[in-house]
Design a protein around this motif. Structure first.
Motif: not given
Length: 223
Positions: A173-192
Motif C-alpha cells: 500500500w505504501r509503495g503504491v501511494t507514497q511518492q519516492g518510496v522505491i528510491t528511498r527504500t533502495r537507499e536505506q537498504h544500501q545504507a544498511i
C-alpha cells in the motif's frame, strides 16, 4: 481442564528438568499415567495439547516422542496465531518489528560472514531499476530475511519471520501511494548493507530503525 493442565504441567516438568530430552520417547501411556498419578484420559488430553504446539510428536503405532524443541518448530504456533491478525493491529506488528529488527541488524553487523554479506548485496542489486511495487516488496522481504538469518539467533529469526506477514499489505500500500518510496527504500537498504559490511553495529541498528520507523510513521498518518 484443570486435570489436563495438571498433566501438561507434569510432562513439562519432566522435559524442563532434563528427565526427558529432545528425541526421547515417553513411557507407555499406562505406565506414565500411573507414575504421574494421572488418569489415562487426562494424560491423553495433555499429550494431544502438547502435540498441537509441537512439544510432542505422536507417531501412530510407534509411540510419543519429545520433538527437537528447536525454536523454529516451537514458534510455528506463533505464526499460526499471527495469521488471524486484524487490519487494525498492523501498527502493533510494526511497533514490534521496530524493536526487534534493529537488534537483529546490529547482530548481523557483528556476525555475518563476507560471503553472506555479498549475498545480501546481490539481493539488493537484483532489484535493478524496476518500479514494480510487488517486486520491491518481495525483494524487501528476502532482504530482511537474510539479515535475520545473519543475526545468528534462531529465535529472533523465527519471531521476525512470523511478524513479516501481517505487514506485507501495508508495505505494498505504501509503495503504491507514497511518492519516492522505491528510491528511498533502495537507499536505506544500501545504507544498511554498508553498515553491516564495515561491521558497525550501532550504525546498522540506526539505519534499520529509520527504515522500519518510516513505514510505521507513514501508516499512522495514512490511518
Amino acid at each position: 481442564m484443570a486435570l489436563t493442565d495438571e498433566a501438561i504441567g507434569k510432562i513439562k516438568m519432566m522435559i524442563t528438568s532434563g528427565e526427558l530430552g529432545p528425541g526421547d520417547r515417553l513411557p507407555k501411556e499406562a505406565d506414565l499415567a500411573r507414575r504421574l498419578g494421572l488418569s489415562r484420559n487426562s494424560l491423553r488430553e495433555a499429550v494431544k495439547a502438547l502435540s498441537i504446539i509441537r512439544i510432542l510428536d505422536v507417531r501412530q503405532g510407534d509411540g510419543t516422542y519429545v520433538t527437537s524443541l528447536a525454536p523454529q518448530l516451537l514458534l510455528d504456533m506463533l505464526n499460526f496465531v499471527v495469521d488471524f491478525h486484524r487490519d487494525d493491529t498492523v501498527l502493533e506488528f510494526l511497533e514490534v518489528r521496530r524493536i526487534l529488527e534493529p537488534a537483529a541488524t546490529a547482530l548481523a553487523a557483528q556476525r555475518m560472514a563476507a560471503e553472506d554479506i555479498a549475498g545480501l548485496q546481490a539481493v539488493l542489486d537484483s532489484l535493478g531499476d524496476t518500479h514494480d511495487v510487488e517486486a520491491l516488496v518481495a525483494n524487501d522481504l528476502q532482504f530482511h530475511r537474510l539479515i535475520a538469518v545473519g543475526s545468528g539467533n534462531t529465535v529472533l529469526c523465527s519471531l521476525l519471520d512470523g511478524l513479516s506477514g501481517p505487514t506485507t499489505r501495508a508495505r505494498i500500500w505504501r509503495g503504491v501511494t507514497q511518492q519516492g518510496v522505491i528510491t528511498r527504500t533502495r537507499e536505506q537498504h544500501q545504507a544498511i548493507v554498508d553498515a553491516i559490511t564495515i561491521g558497525h553495529a550501532d550504525l546498522a541498528r540506526s539505519w534499520a530503525t529509520v527504515h522500519i520507523a518510516g513505514v510505521e510513521e507513514w501508516l499512522r498518518r495514512a490511518l
